[in-house]
Write a protein that holds these residues in place. Structure first.
Motif, short mmCIF file in Angstrom:
data_model
loop_
_atom_site.label_atom_id
_atom_site.label_comp_id
_atom_site.label_asym_id
_atom_site.label_seq_id
_atom_site.Cartn_x
_atom_site.Cartn_y
_atom_site.Cartn_z
N UNK A 32 34.38 -18.96 13.21
CA UNK A 32 35.65 -18.51 12.64
C UNK A 32 35.92 -19.19 11.31
N UNK A 33 35.31 -20.34 11.09
CA UNK A 33 35.47 -21.01 9.81
C UNK A 33 34.99 -20.13 8.67
N UNK A 34 33.82 -19.55 8.83
CA UNK A 34 33.29 -18.69 7.77
C UNK A 34 34.08 -17.40 7.67
N UNK A 35 34.47 -16.85 8.81
CA UNK A 35 35.29 -15.63 8.78
C UNK A 35 36.58 -15.88 8.00
N UNK A 36 37.17 -17.05 8.19
CA UNK A 36 38.39 -17.37 7.47
C UNK A 36 38.12 -17.48 5.97
N UNK A 37 37.00 -18.05 5.61
CA UNK A 37 36.64 -18.16 4.20
C UNK A 37 36.50 -16.77 3.60
N UNK A 38 35.85 -15.88 4.33
CA UNK A 38 35.68 -14.51 3.83
C UNK A 38 37.04 -13.84 3.66
N UNK A 39 37.89 -13.98 4.68
CA UNK A 39 39.20 -13.32 4.60
C UNK A 39 40.02 -13.87 3.45
N UNK A 40 39.89 -15.17 3.21
CA UNK A 40 40.72 -15.79 2.18
C UNK A 40 40.24 -15.46 0.78
N UNK A 41 38.92 -15.37 0.60
CA UNK A 41 38.37 -15.25 -0.76
C UNK A 41 37.79 -13.87 -1.10
#
Lengths: 202, 252
Positions: A32-41
């Protein structure tokens, strides 16, 4: 490397824990860490990509950027911000798009390309301002088309600096990090790019 | 500023650099005051400053393409697909191939190996035994799906701006199916209504379209907004005919 099982549909609401926590979470094995990065950026990277290669191909650049980020995040040392790191990757992907390897890769990768002669920004620039007269809208369209043409005609080093600073709103420091050049060089490239634009549009 | 030539002696690019930095708020208060003092005395320089300011305004007003709908979802899906197996190994070395190309290469290599075996192995070519179907296949387990309110639903434009809702979908095994469904990544749209809790029967056409969604077992179907069920497709392990699957949707 953790495998990603993404949520098939992105919610517009999510909690952004910040760069450090998202990266730490991902490197600890929590996808979910990477998913959050994708969603944010992803929106920011798309915006940059659209400026660099046009809106039709921008999503490909976004995909490539995050794919490279996924495999390279364990090497990210935090010398720059995650944002500028991602921007730098996107910039490299956009540049690579015009290289020899990209032409070879096109044999394998399906890409949505604008038809020859098609202006990928025609829909955006032709959007009508309901409060303006038709003549004003026509002049706005013309001005935007000329400006886009002038930006595209800038030498690459000035064009990139102007796009990052004036279109994407990055600070001088952030531009310097993305381009890996001194701030003084950033200042002069931006100034020179703007001057050339002024001359081209006068 | 005292260590540098007086502004009045600066021409061309140096002046443009100062003007550019001034527009970006990059000058110190003392430098800014000195520059403004100079501009007040030099109409040509003031005009140049105004022109640069105009260019800057035009650049900031230049519209850009809107972010495509569900971009982050597609990106995460692609990363998931390409981050495992042979694709991931190739990606590490900068070789990016689409799943279709990768599949084609693997199939081609497989054919070459098969032809080689057939040519050199006298026992090759005998028909293989039919695979044993597993009637007790387990479900893939809960999958989180997010639903986006659609302006095309019953509530119309009022649905715009509503936050997406997170739901968990559990893919249930069906006795009549020989193998479980596998979550894939194609897209379809089927109108469903909030809330979604309940058990549903989906009819999946051979081309991947979900042609109907029918609630079974108690399911509350309030219709204040219409939601489009997106980005949830089941790849049939037995393609070629419509397939029925059941999904249980519960609030996350």
């Amino acid at each position: 490397m953790p495998s990603v099982s993404p949520s098939p549909y992105a919610s517009e609401q999510y909690d952004w824990p910040g760069d450090e926590r998202a990266v730490t979470r991902f490197l600890a094995g929590d996808v979910t860490g990477f998913e959050q990065i994708v969603r944010h950026y992803s929106a920011m990277i798309f915006s940059l990509a659209a400026r660099l290669v046009g809106p039709v191909d921008a999503e490909d650049i976004v995909q490539e950027t995050f794919l490279r980020a996924y495999h390279g995040l364990e090497k990210f040392r935090g010398e720059s911000s995650l944002k500028t790191w991602l921007y730098a990757i996107a910039l490299n992907r956009a540049r690579a798009r015009h290289g020899t390897l990209a032409r070879m890769r096109e044999l394998f990768v399906t890409s949505r390309r604008a038809a020859p002669g098609e202006d990928p920004y025609s829909v955006i620039d032709n959007a009508v301002d309901q409060t303006a007269t038709p003549e004003e809208n026509a002049m706005t369209r013309q001005r935007r088309t000329r400006l886009r043409g002038a930006i595209q005609s800038l030498p690459p080093e000035f064009r990139t600096a102007v796009i990052l600073r004036d279109l994407e709103g990055l600070s001088y420091q952030e531009v310097a990090e993305v381009l890996s050049i001194p701030i003084g060089t950033v200042r002069s490239r931006i100034a020179r790019g703007r001057s050339i634009l002024k001359e081209a549009l006068s | 500023m005292s260590a540098r030539p007086a502004i009045s002696q600066l021409l061309g690019e140096d002046l443009d650099l100062l003007l550019s930095r001034s527009l970006d708020g990059d000058l110190s208060p003392e430098e800014e005051a000195e520059l403004q003092g100079y501009l007040a005395t030099d109409p040509a320089a003031r005009h140049r400053s105004d022109e640069l300011s105009e260019i800057l305004g035009a650049l900031k007003d230049l519209p850009n393409a809107s972010t495509p709908f569900a971009l982050a979802t597609r990106v995460n899906t692609q990363v998931s697909e390409r981050s495992s197996g042979l694709g991931a190994a190739l990606h590490r070395y900068g070789v990016f191939l689409s799943p279709a190309a990768l599949t084609g290469i693997v199939v081609a290599l497989g054919l070459i190996v098969a032809v080689g075996l057939f040519t050199f192995n006298p026992r090759a070519g005998r028909p293989a035994a039919a695979p044993v179907e597993d009637a007790d296949a387990k479900s893939d387990g809960p999958v989180t799906v997010f639903f986006q309110p659609s302006a095309n639903g019953p509530a119309g434009p009022a649905a715009r701006g509503r936050a997406a809702l997170a739901w968990s979908i559990e893919i249930l095994p069906l006795a009549r199916m020989a193998a479980p469904w596998k979550l894939a990544t194609t897209h379809f749209e089927v109108p469903v209504y909030e809330p979604l809790e309940g058990t549903y029967n989906l009819t999946l056409e051979p081309d991947g379209r979900v042609s109907s969604v029918r609630p079974i077992a108690p399911a509350e179907m309030r219709t204040d907004i219409g939601l489009l069920l997106r980005s949830l497709v089941f790849e049939p392990l037995k393609p070629g005919a419509p397939n029925q699957i059941e999904v249980r949707i519960s609030a996350r």
